[in-house]
Design a protein around this motif. Structure first.
Motif, short mmCIF file in Angstrom:
data_model
loop_
_atom_site.label_atom_id
_atom_site.label_comp_id
_atom_site.label_asym_id
_atom_site.label_seq_id
_atom_site.Cartn_x
_atom_site.Cartn_y
_atom_site.Cartn_z
N GLU A 163 0.77 -1.27 0.00
CA GLU A 163 -0.06 -0.12 0.13
C GLU A 163 0.97 1.10 -0.20
N PRO A 164 0.55 2.34 -0.45
CA PRO A 164 1.20 3.67 -0.57
C PRO A 164 1.61 3.96 0.79
N SER A 165 3.01 4.56 0.75
CA SER A 165 3.38 5.15 2.11
C SER A 165 2.67 5.79 2.96
N HIS A 166 1.80 6.46 2.44
CA HIS A 166 0.91 7.50 3.41
C HIS A 166 -0.30 6.80 3.95
N ILE A 167 -0.70 5.22 3.38
CA ILE A 167 -1.66 4.77 3.86
C ILE A 167 -1.26 3.75 4.87
N PHE A 168 -1.95 3.78 6.03
CA PHE A 168 -1.74 2.61 7.06
C PHE A 168 -3.17 1.81 7.23
N TRP A 169 -2.87 0.33 6.74
CA TRP A 169 -4.02 -0.56 6.98
C TRP A 169 -5.47 0.16 6.34
N GLY A 170 -5.31 0.85 5.24
CA GLY A 170 -6.43 1.43 4.61
C GLY A 170 -6.75 2.66 4.76
N TYR A 171 -6.05 3.25 5.90
CA TYR A 171 -6.39 4.52 6.29
C TYR A 171 -5.56 5.51 6.17
N PRO A 175 -0.38 12.59 7.82
CA PRO A 175 0.14 13.65 9.00
C PRO A 175 1.04 12.75 9.90
N VAL A 176 0.88 11.59 10.00
CA VAL A 176 1.72 10.62 10.99
C VAL A 176 2.48 9.76 10.31
N ALA A 177 2.77 9.99 8.89
CA ALA A 177 3.40 9.11 8.14
C ALA A 177 4.74 8.43 8.62
N GLU A 178 5.55 9.21 9.44
CA GLU A 178 7.00 8.72 9.80
C GLU A 178 6.62 7.79 10.90
N ILE A 179 5.53 8.05 11.83
CA ILE A 179 5.26 7.29 12.90
C ILE A 179 4.68 5.86 12.42
N ALA A 180 3.90 6.04 11.33
CA ALA A 180 3.08 4.87 10.71
C ALA A 180 4.36 3.87 10.23
N GLN A 181 5.19 4.42 9.57
CA GLN A 181 6.30 3.56 8.94
C GLN A 181 7.02 3.07 10.36
N LYS A 182 7.21 3.37 11.40
CA LYS A 182 8.00 2.72 12.40
C LYS A 182 7.15 1.51 12.66
N VAL A 183 5.66 1.61 12.98
CA VAL A 183 4.87 0.52 13.20
C VAL A 183 4.82 -0.58 12.16
N LYS A 184 4.73 -0.27 10.87
CA LYS A 184 4.76 -0.98 10.02
C LYS A 184 6.14 -1.87 9.69
N ALA A 185 7.30 -1.24 10.09
CA ALA A 185 8.76 -2.04 10.35
C ALA A 185 8.58 -3.10 11.23
N ILE A 186 7.85 -3.06 12.18
CA ILE A 186 7.83 -4.17 13.23
C ILE A 186 6.96 -5.50 12.30
N TYR A 187 6.03 -5.05 11.58
CA TYR A 187 5.31 -6.31 10.90
C TYR A 187 6.34 -6.67 9.72
N HIS A 188 6.93 -5.72 9.19
CA HIS A 188 8.22 -6.36 8.25
C HIS A 188 9.11 -7.00 8.76
N GLN A 189 9.48 -6.87 9.89
CA GLN A 189 10.50 -7.75 10.53
C GLN A 189 10.31 -9.18 10.84
N VAL A 190 8.86 -9.05 11.24
CA VAL A 190 8.28 -10.57 11.41
C VAL A 190 7.93 -11.39 10.13
N LEU A 258 6.99 2.33 19.30
CA LEU A 258 6.85 3.93 19.40
C LEU A 258 7.22 4.52 20.88
N THR A 259 7.50 5.51 21.17
CA THR A 259 7.68 6.06 22.45
C THR A 259 6.34 6.53 22.90
N PRO A 260 6.10 6.74 24.08
CA PRO A 260 4.76 7.08 24.63
C PRO A 260 4.35 8.33 23.74
N ALA A 261 5.12 9.07 23.70
CA ALA A 261 4.70 10.76 22.82
C ALA A 261 4.25 10.13 21.63
#
Length: 292
Positions: A163-171, A175-190, A258-261
């Motif tokens: 999916e495009p880099s600015h899309i996260f699970w269809g959403y 505005p939070v693309a960099e944060i979303a990429q960090k979450v996606k990276a966890i799934y790509h590692q697995v 992710l960090t708490p923030a």
């Protein structure tokens, strides 16, 4: 496969795929019952025949076959002994254990079953976890009797991937693309996109596997859907649901990545989109059936 891995399959199938939510479980089963019926319809199971259900899981297709006829026999096969034990308990409660057999084996190696042993083989969402898909089809062909039928159902996860880099699970997560990429990276590692079995095939490959195995009569139906996200998917359910047995829930992935923030910012953007149903679901589902 180790005991811990086996438990992973059981825990996901019986709990984590529903996010612990009864309504979500009902919605999933409302989707799966027609899938079961289609697989069995394509299998054309007859009286006094034996069906091998590869990757039987909780027994959805296997028990459906047993309900069709009191003369049908079913071999439950799975890599998870926990799931086989679960299915065996259900068969005992239903008083149909005399028509059931249970074997622990991967889809690509059913050497415990002899050549030309059964009339029908079924699978549902099994090959997406199998690296040696051609070998699995070769085993299916070997085990089937002449004129035996194979009927399978598989999600085609390669459909419109990635999916495009600015899309996260269809959403839209622009505005939070960099944060979303960090979450996606966890799934790509697995599940590395370039090597994981869930992404290394499409419907055309299924046909090729069947042809190379020796099947001469092959049919395939592809159902593609692009539509708004399900209305029954709440934020809490999405947070606690794992998309497949190998991956973490969104809650677990955020905690690791992710960090708490960052978590606070990510949730503040994503949760309103989910609750407002402002997402798009894209899926491709393949049904293949073949005659030996």
């Amino acid at each position: 496969m180790s005991e811990s891995q086996k438990d992973m399959w059981s825990e996901w199938l019986l709990n984590r795929r529903f996010g612990g939510n009864a309504e979500r479980m009902k919605a999933a089963m409302d989707f799966l019952y027609p899938v079961r019926d289609k697989v069995l319809h394509n299998a054309n199971l007859g009286e006094n025949e034996t069906l091998l259900d590869v990757g039987c899981g909780d027994g959805l297709i296997a028990f459906g076959a047993l309900e069709k006829s009191k003369a049908v026999k079913v071999i439950f096969s799975d890599v998870s002994q926990d799931l086989l034990n679960h299915a065996q308990s259900i068969a005992q409660e239903m008083n149909i254990i005399d028509r059931c057999k249970f074997i622990c084996a991967p889809a690509e190696d059913h050497s415990v079953i002899g050549n030309e042993s059964v009339e029908v083989i079924t699978t549902r969402s099994v090959l997406i976890y199998v690296a040696a898909k051609q070998q699995a089809f070769n085993e299916f062909y070997r085990i089937l009797k002449p004129q035996g039928r194979l009927s399978i159902f598989e999600p085609i996860n390669r459909f419109r991937y990635p999916e495009p880099s600015h899309i996260f699970w269809g959403y839209d997560a622009t505005p939070v693309a960099e944060i979303a990429q960090k979450v996606k990276a966890i799934y790509h590692q697995v599940q590395p996109p370039d090597s994981d079995p869930m992404l290394d095939f499409d419907e055309r490959d299924l046909i090729t596997f069947a042809e190379k195995a020796g099947f001469k009569e092959i049919y395939l139906d592809l159902q593609v859907e692009i539509k708004a996200k399900s209305k029954d998917l709440s934020w809490e359910v999405m947070l606690r649901t794992a998309g497949n047995p190998k991956i973490p829930t969104l809650e677990e992935a955020m905690r690791e990545a992710l960090t708490p923030a960052e978590t606070k910012v990510f949730i503040a953007h994503l949760r309103p989109l989910i609750e407002a149903k402002h997402g798009v679901n894209q899926s491709a589902l393949a049904s293949l059936w073949a005659v030996k």
